[in-house]
Design an enzyme around this catalytic site. Structure first.
Site: not given
Ligand code: AMP
Length: 138
Positions: A29-30, A85, A91-92, A98-99
């Site tokens: 995760d970034i 989510n 909170h998505q 994704h998990f």
């Molecule tokens: P969610 O709130 O469950 O949709 O989580 C989305 C997740 O994607 C967050 O934890 C972000 O930090 C992660 N994210 C968004 N863009 C990237 C990216 N380019 N590379 C890695 N993780 C990402």
């Protein structure tokens, strides 16, 4: 428009990839909640979990413990949360299933959970369970 995760899977956007098979990719995760926070993503682009094909769902089920074992071995963590989510209200932020695998190193760090439990009402619960059973397989 492909999702940002599809673009990562295609290699159009850089990521720190940790796992891949024909149906699933995992990368760091970034914006990690803790060291070793990984996202496990189906190649099949669907917004929410219930929209996935049985094949993708099965592939995710296979991949999650494989990736979790590697995260624990590499980080030394021995506790972790899996978060998934569905929907902006839940909170998505990225509309591609994704998990999250989020190592927990100490209380107060990593994923915070507010668990507002309520009391179950037995007759209403029995009726609701029956309704859900009727809809299984749709
Ligand atoms: P969610 O709130 O469950 O949709 O989580 C989305 C997740 O994607 C967050 O934890 C972000 O930090 C992660 N994210 C968004 N863009 C990237 C990216 N380019 N590379 C890695 N993780 C990402």
């Amino acid at each position: 428009m492909p999702s940002i995760f599809t673009r990562i899977i295609r290699g159009e956007i850089p990521s720190h990839r940790v796992y891949e098979d024909p149906a699933v990719v995992a990368f760091l995760d970034i914006a990690p909640l803790s060291r070793g926070h990984v996202l496990v993503v189906p190649v099949e682009e669907r917004e929410q979990l219930h929209e996935l094909s049985a094949e993708s769902a099965a592939a995710l089920g296979r991949a999650l413990p494989i990736v979790a074992r590697a995260v624990l071995a590499a980080t030394g963590a021995n506790a972790y949360n899996i978060l998934q989510n569905n929907g902006a209200l839940a909170h998505q932020a990225v509309p591609h299933v994704h998990f999250h695998i989020i190592p927990k190193y100490e209380a107060g760090l990593g994923l915070g959970i507010e668990w507002s439990a309520t009391a179950i009402d037995a007759p209403a619960a029995a009726e609701l369970a029956a309704r859900i059973r009727e809809r299984i397989g749709e």
